[in-house]
Design an enzyme around this catalytic site. Structure first.
Site, short mmCIF file in Angstrom:
data_model
loop_
_atom_site.label_atom_id
_atom_site.label_comp_id
_atom_site.label_asym_id
_atom_site.label_seq_id
_atom_site.Cartn_x
_atom_site.Cartn_y
_atom_site.Cartn_z
N SER A 76 4.44 -5.34 -2.88
CA SER A 76 4.48 -3.89 -3.09
C SER A 76 5.31 -3.24 -1.98
O SER A 76 6.48 -3.58 -1.81
CB SER A 76 3.06 -3.34 -3.17
OG SER A 76 3.07 -2.02 -3.67
N GLY A 136 0.81 -1.22 0.00
CA GLY A 136 0.00 0.00 0.00
C GLY A 136 0.83 1.26 0.00
O GLY A 136 0.38 2.30 0.48
#
Length: 555
Positions: free
Chosen positions: A204, A125
């Site tokens: 991520s 995120g």
């Protein structure tokens, strides 16, 4: 005493009124009860406090120890998330943002085997949004070969304000992650996991995070293998180049005038409301950064990182554990939503799209590099629908691809010989076509994570609606991941999968993960050579904030 020894482990086989079978686990922290759904083979424990978030004037400091309790903790609360902003159509329905958000979930297979390998997943995120169960690892746990842990950590300004002062030294969110690993070390044996066989994985920003955890001296002895999925500690967005300037910039947006006074900055951030602190516009930044992220700290006793990843990797001063390292083939699709807004901006002022970790002596140097970039990605044509694939490529390379392969090269030069490199490129007919391209599909950012994990909120663990081919791909991907978690190799001896040796000098080989597995040579050689030539001359290494002056009360 934080021994984390097992007190006892026993099953509560009584069926609850809702028809769920429960398991009660007793540890030194306190008794915890989790449940499995009817017909499932995994007990899930949600909302277990692994640390305590400090509050008030101390909210940017390292976490405090977790609580203990005497009554049974019904581990069913999966709604707690850390304070964060909103991105696009992501909603928080059924979720509760709260300050003390440092909780973990544990997925335990129903098996008689003890001391199973442990997988700890760090959510992504951009270091700005996300939570423990954004994706679910339940199908990995259903293999009955691993115990899986997910957890929240502080985000954005709450987690990554880095002033270099006592109240805001930096890296609170990374220190949360260290605390989670320390909790695993102390308590996971009570849940059937082996604290001496821990793999950390992330997607991520979680990928960047486990890559940073790997090189931090604060994590010694807490894990034994690493799986970074689409994110490197060398990425320009992974570590703030100038954290004090970043803090000043946001404070100016909020009307703070005396930003050159670090204690005025500290007062602003410690007194600001959570609504103010989560209002940072991270998704609109063009310079391949998301703003508040991990930082290089001043050298203090409890610092997480006091040297840049580049320096640490180049000097080889880190424990070289096995790595399963890679990305998807069209990672830059994560920024396709910005194409229509950004193409004109790129044509008008391309300098706004130069990574923060590049610096130039003058405008002529910068303009020369910009010209090279335009030639390389756009053939000197305007950024438009005709050159949209060049846009995707530059976003891929500067956000994920080049930094990963640059890190691999540094690892190999430092003698690391246990890195298994891959590119995930599977797409099926349901994968959306890039609208501006008319015909091209690609594996989007963290597509391999979607293949390995499931989702409690973003994706369903019900796979009945996906193609048979994708089901087969997911099966192979989970086999590769579990092989690595349990043996340290994605293709151990005796496997029916193609042989997969570690990457060596020159960045070869790598495994192409698609409809079939194919061992190939060096990955993205042309891009690596291009950016190596630029970074060799213009790299700006992340620096810690300067030492603050003495407070007036100390004079």
């Amino acid at each position: 005493m934080w021994s984390g020894l097992v007190v006892c482990l026993w099953l509560c086989l009584g069926v609850l009124g809702e028809g769920r079978e429960g398991r009660l686990v007793n540890t030194h922290q306190g008794p915890v009860k989790g449940y499995k759904e009817p017909g499932d083979s995994v007990f899930v424990f949600h909302g277990i406090p692994y640390a305590t978030a400090p509050t008030g004037d101390y909210k940017f400091q390292a976490p405090l120890p977790p609580p203990r309790w005497f009554d049974v903790l019904e581990a069913v609360n999966s709604s707690i998330i850390c304070p964060q902003g909103i991105l696009g159509d992501i909603t928080f329905e059924g979720l509760v943002q709260q300050e003390n958000c440092l909780v973990a979930s544990v997925y335990v297979p129903d098996t008689d085997q003890k001391r199973l390998p442990v997988l700890v997943y760090v959510h992504g995120g951009g270091y700005q949004i996300g939570y423990a169960n954004l994706f679910s690892p339940i199908n990995l746990a259903r293999s009955k070969k691993v115990v899986v842990v997910t957890f929240n950590y502080r985000l954005g300004i709450h987690g990554f304000l880095c002033l270099g002062t006592d109240r805001a030294p930096g890296n609170a969110g990374m220190k949360d992650q260290v605390a989670a690993l320390e909790w695993v070390k102390r308590y996971i044996s009570s849940y059937g996991g082996n604290p001496d066989d821990v793999t950390i994985a992330g997607y991520s920003a979680g990928s960047s995070a486990v890559d940073l955890l790997m090189i931090s001296p604060a994590t010694k002895g807490l894990f034994h293998k690493v799986i970074p999925e689409s994110g490197s500690n060398m990425a320009s967005w992974s570590v703030q180049v100038d954290p004090l300037e970043q803090a000043k910039s946001f404070a100016k947006l909020k009307g703070v005038e005396n930003v050159d006074d670090v204690y005025a900055l500290e007062e602003f951030y410690t007194s600001a409301s959570y609504d103010v602190l989560i209002s940072y516009p991270f998704w609109d930044k063009t310079e391949f950064s998301f703003g508040f992220s991990p930082c290089v700290e001043r050298k203090t006793e409890d610092a997480f990182l006091t040297e840049s990843p580049y320096t640490i990797l180049k000097n080889g001063k880190y424990k070289k554990v096995p790595m399963l390292y890679g990305f998807a083939d069209m990672e830059g699709l994560i920024r396709i939503d910005k194409f229509e807004a950004w193409k004109d901006k790129m044509n008008a002022n391309f300098s706004a799209f130069i990574p923060l970790d590049l610096q130039f002596e003058n405008d002529n140097e910068r303009d020369a590099v910009i010209q090279k970039v335009k030639e390389f990605y756009f053939d000197n044509k305007p950024v438009s629908e005709e050159t949209v694939l060049g846009y995707v490529d530059i976003m891929s390379d500067l956000l994920f691809v080049y930094s990963t392969l640059r890190a691999v090269n540094l690892h190999v030069n430092a003698g690391h010989d246990k890195i298994f490199l891959y590119e995930y490129n599977y797409v099926d007919n349901s994968t959306p076509i890039i609208p501006q391209s008319k015909e091209v599909r690609g594996a989007d950012h963290c597509a391999q994570t979607v293949a390995v994990l499931d989702g409690a909120s973003m994706y369903s663990d019900d796979e009945s609606n996906i193609s048979e081919e994708f089901k087969d791909v997911k099966k192979v991907m989970r086999e590769i991941w579990i092989n690595f978690i349990t043996t340290g190799s994605p293709v151990p001896e005796g496997s029916s999968l193609p042989a997969w040796p570690p990457v060596g000098a020159g960045g070869a080989p790598h495994m192409s993960l698609g409809r079939t597995l194919q061992l190939r040579g060096a990955l993205a050689e042309k891009q690596v050579r291009f950016w190596d030539s630029i970074y060799a001359k213009h790299y700006r290494e992340p620096q810690p904030p300067p030492a603050p002056p003495a407070r007036h009360s100390e004079l």
